[in-house]
Scaffold this active site. Sequence first.
Site, PDB file in Angstrom:
ATOM      1  N   LYS A  35       0.833  -1.206   0.000  1.00 58.15           N
ATOM      2  CA  LYS A  35       0.000   0.000   0.000  1.00 58.15           C
ATOM      3  C   LYS A  35       0.863   1.249   0.000  1.00 58.15           C
ATOM      4  O   LYS A  35       0.607   2.201  -0.754  1.00 58.15           O
ATOM      5  CB  LYS A  35      -0.929   0.005   1.213  1.00 58.15           C
ATOM      6  CG  LYS A  35      -1.834   1.238   1.292  1.00 58.15           C
ATOM      7  CD  LYS A  35      -2.603   1.296   2.598  1.00 58.15           C
ATOM      8  CE  LYS A  35      -3.628   0.196   2.704  1.00 58.15           C
ATOM      9  NZ  LYS A  35      -4.477   0.360   3.926  1.00 58.15           N
ATOM     10  N   ARG A 154     -18.216  11.526   4.780  1.00 60.15           N
ATOM     11  CA  ARG A 154     -19.075  10.697   3.934  1.00 60.15           C
ATOM     12  C   ARG A 154     -18.248  10.185   2.767  1.00 60.15           C
ATOM     13  O   ARG A 154     -17.595  10.984   2.067  1.00 60.15           O
ATOM     14  CB  ARG A 154     -20.246  11.512   3.381  1.00 60.15           C
ATOM     15  CG  ARG A 154     -21.231  12.024   4.414  1.00 60.15           C
ATOM     16  CD  ARG A 154     -22.189  13.020   3.776  1.00 60.15           C
ATOM     17  NE  ARG A 154     -21.454  14.168   3.248  1.00 60.15           N
ATOM     18  CZ  ARG A 154     -21.939  15.004   2.321  1.00 60.15           C
ATOM     19  NH1 ARG A 154     -23.139  14.799   1.808  1.00 60.15           N
ATOM     20  NH2 ARG A 154     -21.220  16.040   1.909  1.00 60.15           N
ATOM     21  N   GLU A 155     -18.264   8.885   2.556  1.00 61.01           N
ATOM     22  CA  GLU A 155     -17.555   8.349   1.402  1.00 61.01           C
ATOM     23  C   GLU A 155     -18.160   8.947   0.136  1.00 61.01           C
ATOM     24  O   GLU A 155     -19.368   9.031  -0.016  1.00 61.01           O
ATOM     25  CB  GLU A 155     -17.643   6.822   1.377  1.00 61.01           C
ATOM     26  CG  GLU A 155     -16.868   6.175   2.516  1.00 61.01           C
ATOM     27  CD  GLU A 155     -16.746   4.671   2.341  1.00 61.01           C
ATOM     28  OE1 GLU A 155     -16.541   4.221   1.204  1.00 61.01           O
ATOM     29  OE2 GLU A 155     -16.851   3.958   3.353  1.00 61.01           O
ATOM     30  N   CYS A 263     -19.580   2.420   8.082  1.00 61.61           N
ATOM     31  CA  CYS A 263     -19.844   3.081   9.359  1.00 61.61           C
ATOM     32  C   CYS A 263     -21.157   2.665  10.016  1.00 61.61           C
ATOM     33  O   CYS A 263     -21.158   2.121  11.120  1.00 61.61           O
ATOM     34  CB  CYS A 263     -19.830   4.603   9.168  1.00 61.61           C
ATOM     35  SG  CYS A 263     -18.205   5.272   8.739  1.00 61.61           S
TER      36      CYS A 263
END
Length: 441
Positions: A35, A154-155, A263
């Site tokens: 990553k 918020r995604e 979430c």
Amino acid sequence: MRITMIGSGYVGLVSGVCFADFGHDVICVDKDLSKIEALREGRIPIYEPGLEQLVAENTSTGRLSFSTDVGESVRSADVVFIAVGTPSRRGDGHADLSYVYAAAREIATYVEGFTVIVTKSTVPVGTGDEVERIMRETNPAADVAVVSNPEFLREGAAIEDFKRPDRIVVGLNDDRARETMTEVYRPLYLNQAPLVFTTRRTSELIKYAANAFLAMKITFINEIADLCERVDANVQDVSRGIGLDGRIGAKFLHAGPGYGGSCFPKDTLALAKTAQDYDAPIRLIETTISINDNRKRAMGRKVISAVGGDIRGKKIAILGLTFKPNTDDMRDSPAIAVIQTLQDAGAKVVGYDPEGMENARKVIENIEYANGPYEAAADADALVIVTEWNQFRALDFNRLKQSMRAPVLVDLRNIYRSDEVRKYGFTYTGIGTNLYQESNA
């Protein structure tokens, strides 16, 4: 400020990049070497609009870097954020805090001088107390102040949320951290974003209470939608009618197939479990969880009913696999349960999603994947919209009708008006409208 972000997943990466964009020096740390190498090369492991550009801009200026070296990154930091995962623990539904506590132990080993340690991860009440205890046990000489600073991202809109927040919540029990956290968020504070200081435990509860309330609001309008279908009312009009009340507000009053994502499912469950442990059960949230779990399969049954009650051997095209648009996140997506319900009834399922198909392959078995909505719909007995991506909002229904075996549209997000779809010869089923009227009027 010199900021180190422990954990370069969704929250850690977005937060770190935005802090760098404010002018701070930020190191994003992760133990996943692949990553980190990808991030150094400008390859972003998640889909979030605008993130790739911000990473490129801030790495080029030197304000943002990526590392696997926890020790060096922590020693040089004024503030260390813990932004590791807190998934639901198998067996009991409590938040799994093992990654948070492991990070706390490692940070304590390397910290030098006065350092503010911030839990950015979503954690139950009292986690900050345990983080502080672990750090002092690991390194009694450590001069640290442990702070709670929950995220409200918020995604799909995370950068905008970070840079223009409704509020910034900071929970602390050591006043030395107040000045440091004010400086960290100074660019936002100068733009008059509310900076709310409270106790650490209160801050931890604010995050859970906020997500639980929003999940409950979604579930409320979904149940109203079910009632609308029985009494010949329209849930979209009901939503507008009650949403114009300033005490209620219009947001999160859009009926659909249930909430999902990283979430709401885990946070509602963790809050319910915490409340039970403290002998203060929150029945509203317990019921919300149950209703939402059941709703997703109910949406699969709605599709079956729209096709005539028997879908064995029939082809169903699914548009939208992620739990919401503008993300590649498949966690607890309603599409998973909808597809499983259709498969259990013998259907052949073909799916398409603009960003989520790579992740969908990891969690959904025995379906075909198409390269676009029209390829998915070819020879289909029904087309089902599960996620409201923008590219699904202007479909060519003439083209669809020519290629589909049966002109049936099931719109689980109410992005179309029934009359505009029916004029092309389609049978339309939405959420929260009278099914007979909408299908046969």
